[in-house]
Design an enzyme around this catalytic site. Structure first.
Site, PDB file in Angstrom:
ATOM      1  CD  GLU A   1      -3.059  -1.298   0.155  1.00 26.67           C
ATOM      2  OE1 GLU A   1      -2.868  -0.429  -0.646  1.00 26.67           O
ATOM      3  OE2 GLU A   1      -3.736  -2.322   0.141  1.00 26.67           O
TER       4      GLU A   1
ATOM      5  CD  GLU B   1     -13.370  11.193  26.485  1.00 30.07           C
ATOM      6  OE1 GLU B   1     -12.366  10.985  26.074  1.00 30.07           O
ATOM      7  OE2 GLU B   1     -13.713  11.830  27.345  1.00 30.07           O
TER       8      GLU B   1
ATOM      9  CG  HIS C   1      -7.151  -5.965   7.787  1.00 28.61           C
ATOM     10  ND1 HIS C   1      -6.525  -7.164   6.995  1.00 28.61           N
ATOM     11  CD2 HIS C   1      -6.802  -4.933   6.950  1.00 28.61           C
ATOM     12  CE1 HIS C   1      -5.844  -6.643   6.010  1.00 28.61           C
ATOM     13  NE2 HIS C   1      -6.206  -5.204   5.673  1.00 28.61           N
TER      14      HIS C   1
ATOM     15  CG  HIS D   1      -4.316  -0.380   6.076  1.00 23.56           C
ATOM     16  ND1 HIS D   1      -5.790  -0.223   5.819  1.00 23.56           N
ATOM     17  CD2 HIS D   1      -3.913  -1.507   5.413  1.00 23.56           C
ATOM     18  CE1 HIS D   1      -6.124  -1.415   5.287  1.00 23.56           C
ATOM     19  NE2 HIS D   1      -5.062  -2.044   5.068  1.00 23.56           N
TER      20      HIS D   1
ATOM     21  CG  HIS E   1      -9.380  -3.566   2.836  1.00 26.76           C
ATOM     22  ND1 HIS E   1      -8.549  -3.914   1.551  1.00 26.76           N
ATOM     23  CD2 HIS E   1      -8.240  -3.837   3.698  1.00 26.76           C
ATOM     24  CE1 HIS E   1      -7.349  -3.907   1.905  1.00 26.76           C
ATOM     25  NE2 HIS E   1      -7.251  -4.148   3.150  1.00 26.76           N
TER      26      HIS E   1
HETATM   27  O1  2HA Z   1      -1.999  -6.958   3.465  1.00 28.37           O
HETATM   28  O2  2HA Z   1      -3.286  -4.930   4.417  1.00 28.37           O
HETATM   29  O3  2HA Z   1      -4.280  -3.769   2.209  1.00 28.37           O
HETATM   30  C1  2HA Z   1      -1.370  -5.778   3.689  1.00 28.37           C
HETATM   31  C2  2HA Z   1      -2.617  -5.107   3.689  1.00 28.37           C
HETATM   32  C3  2HA Z   1      -3.269  -4.655   1.871  1.00 28.37           C
HETATM   33 ZN    ZN Z   2      -5.416  -3.992   4.285  1.00 31.06          ZN
END
Ligand code: 2HA
Ligand code: ZN
Length: 275
Positions: free
Chosen positions: A116, A170, A142, A140, A211
């Site tokens: 990414e 909050e 998940h 980033h 995602h």
């Molecule tokens: O695997 O999270 O978006 C890495 C990620 C791709």
């Molecule tokens: Zn990801």
């Protein structure tokens, strides 16, 4: 100084480990980037190498030309960052046109920076511009509850912001600008990077449907704390929806306006619609 002794590197490693222990990073899921300060890169310059080739970023980030970044490796596991940082993360340098990068430290067992990278660098570029250089971190992950909500809520910034704000008093103080959402897209490329960086012009939080989530902030604590806060509120919302009877009472638009006055934040009226 050795790279691994630098405080910014230690902070980066700690975030990776904390994120793994939140269960936000199955397998190689998620990625992290940090725009290194000039004095920080200067302090570790002796420990960098110069023999790796320049490679295309896959997008263009002219406002980041000549800067250095600490990023996680593509396909590497957050779980392994603390145990073996030099094999799982790397320092990259961006060239004078903002179109190529080269690895200056790390990934000693081979590999490339995060898949990414276009999203990370475009987000960091947008944030650098609109915060006068203050924001340095893009994260980033998940987190399961936030992802779950993308199957049941309309994929609209106003709805996500309002529903998540309502779950914890909050929330609007922590992210008064709200949350952006993009529909499902192929990850890893320039298109999703452009869509995310558009959202980052308005928000510190962007959700990728089905995602995960991107957060941006000044430092590791505030960026991790932002992800943590959104996901905690999403966890409560999943519980509320799962109880099946709907909300009997909640925080009202006028409650939010009163909160905004006392906490000295501006809450855009578009999130305070009547339902
Ligand atoms: O695997 O999270 O978006 C890495 C990620 C791709
Ligand atoms: Zn990801």
């Amino acid at each position: 100084m050795k790279v691994l002794d630098a405080e910014f590197v230690q902070g980066f490693i700690r975030l990776c480990d904390d994120g793994f222990h939140q269960n936000w990073h199955e397998r190689n899921g998620g990625n992290l980037s940090y725009r290194i300060k000039p004095e920080e890169i200067e302090s570790v310059m002796d420990d960098l190498n110069e023999d790796k080739p320049w490679q295309p970023i896959g997008t263009s980030v002219p406002d980041l030309a000549g800067e250095y970044f600490l990023v996680t490796g593509s396909g590497k596991y957050f779980q392994n960052v603390k145990r073996e940082p030099e094999a799982n993360i790397c320092i990259i340098e961006v060239d004078e046109r903002g179109e190529n990068y080269r690895i200056r430290w790390g990934l000693v067992k081979g590999g490339r920076p995060t898949s990414e990278l276009p999203s990370h660098l475009m987000n960091l570029e947008v944030k650098k511009k609109i915060t006068n250089g203050r924001y340095r971190v893009v994260y980033h992950a998940h987190p399961a509850n936030t992802v779950a909500l993308t199957f049941v809520l309309p994929l609209e910034d106003e709805v996500f912001t309002r529903e998540i704000w309502e779950m914890m008093t909050e929330c609007p103080v922590v992210f008064p600008d709200g949350i952006g959402v993009v529909g499902w897209m192929v990850p890893g490329g320039r298109d999703i990077a452009v869509a995310t960086s558009e959202l980052m012009k308005k928000y510190d939080v962007a959700i990728w449907a089905h995602h995960g989530m991107f957060c941006s902030g000044e430092d590791f604590d505030s960026t991790f704390g932002l992800m943590h806060t959104v996901e905690k509120a999403a966890d409560i919302l999943v519980k509320v929806l799962s109880m099946g009877q709907g909300k009997r009472q909640t925080i009202t638009p006028q409650n939010f306006r009163d909160l905004a006055v006392d906490f000295k934040v501006t809450l855009p009226e578009r999130f305070l619609y009547e339902k």
